[in-house]
Design a protein around this motif. Structure first.
Motif: not given
Length: 312
Positions: A6-17, A145-150, A155-156
């Motif tokens: 049984r899973l509960g999800v707290i927070g239904l924002g941009a990442i929840s889908p 080297r890691v690049r994380y550019l956006e 993305h908000l």
């Protein structure tokens, strides 16, 4: 187990889908409860899962086997603390907490209660990153080297707290830094910050950062972060001691916006299920989450002399 967890999800924002889709696809899980403090967001949720406006009521009434915490960074501590205190395993979005001190509190609480605590570093589950890790296994690495550019505004997803340093913990270093650091850690092991340069906007939000690190074997690493980049670029480059250079494009093969996240979050929940039901005893989890927070704080501290007094 004889039944889905049984899973509960707290927070239904941009990442929840991504979590919700993964839970729907994986037979190990049954989504039984969701929670969001915003009434309009909660009312817009469709599905048979019970809906709650307070995570404490969800814990008491829904009694989930495990919890996903996908709330703004400044709320990670109270939600995770309540869940762990109730003996409920937690998978929390990166960063583990707002500060390293908060992270240590959660790690200690999880250890004392012997409750699984996992930080969701989704990029370590990226197919291209995993393939690269397999290709360099057993070989001597000279540098990473890691690049994380956006462009962060793209993305908000309506989550304006990302641009509030008090709620986010800073800017690109606080929020994207943990994912990038974890990719380097996957390849090099534990890390030490050796240098950092930060560019902030007029509101004190760090929009750009370059962080230098050293791995435990002496290999060097650079993490480049940018929240003002025109588009999106997220990749890894590894130089081996024999001179060979290998790379991984985290976005390759995923043409849709944020398309790579679907398979990454499915892998996260797959591993989390193994932690919860006892098939796995360790993962990236709490130690990686705390280490990332410590690296973020070390990078901010290293950059302070050149920050012109801007607060993080």
């Amino acid at each position: 187990m004889n039944r889905p967890l049984r899973l509960g999800v707290i927070g239904l924002g941009a990442i929840s889908p991504y979590y919700l889709a993964a839970a729907d696809r994986l037979p190990e899980w049954e989504l039984t409860a969701v929670c969001d403090a915003r009434a309009e967001t909660l009312e817009g949720f469709s599905g048979p899962a019970a809906r709650f406006a307070d995570h404490r009521v969800l814990l008491a009434e829904a009694r989930p086997d495990a919890l996903v915490v996908a709330v703004p960074n400044d709320v990670h501590l109270p939600v995770c603390r309540d869940a762990l205190g109730a003996g409920v395993p937690v998978c929390v979005e990166k960063p583990l907490a707002l500060t390293a001190a908060q992270g240590r509190l959660l790690v200690e609480l999880a250890r004392d209660g012997e409750v699984p605590l996992m930080t969701a570093f989704h990029r370590r589950y990226n197919t291209a990153v995993r393939d690269l890790a397999d290709r360099i296994a057993g070989r001597e690495v000279r540098s990473v080297r890691v690049r994380y550019l956006e462009r962060i505004e793209e993305h908000l997803g309506g989550e304006g707290w990302y641009l509030d340093p008090d709620r986010c913990g800073g800017g690109c270093l606080a929020d994207n830094g943990p994912n990038a650091f974890d990719v380097v850690r996957l390849l090099l092991g534990d890390l030490t910050v050796t240098g950092c340069a930060i560019g902030r906007d007029g509101h004190g939000v760090d929009r750009r950062a370059v962080i230098r690190l050293r791995g435990r074997t002496g290999a060097m690493a650079a993490v480049e972060l940018d929240w003002s980049y025109p588009g999106e670029l997220k990749d890894v480059e590894v130089e081996l001691a024999d001179g060979e250079v290998l790379g991984a494009d985290m976005l390759a093969g995923h043409t849709a916006f944020k398309g790579s996240l679907w398979h990454e979050y499915e892998a996260i929940l797959g591993e989390f299920a193994e932690l919860v039901d006892g098939r796995r005893t360790a993962g990236p989890g709490a130690h990686g989450g705390l280490h990332a927070l410590e690296l973020v704080e070390a990078a901010y501290d290293c950059a302070l002399p050149a920050a012109h007094g801007a607060s993080r």
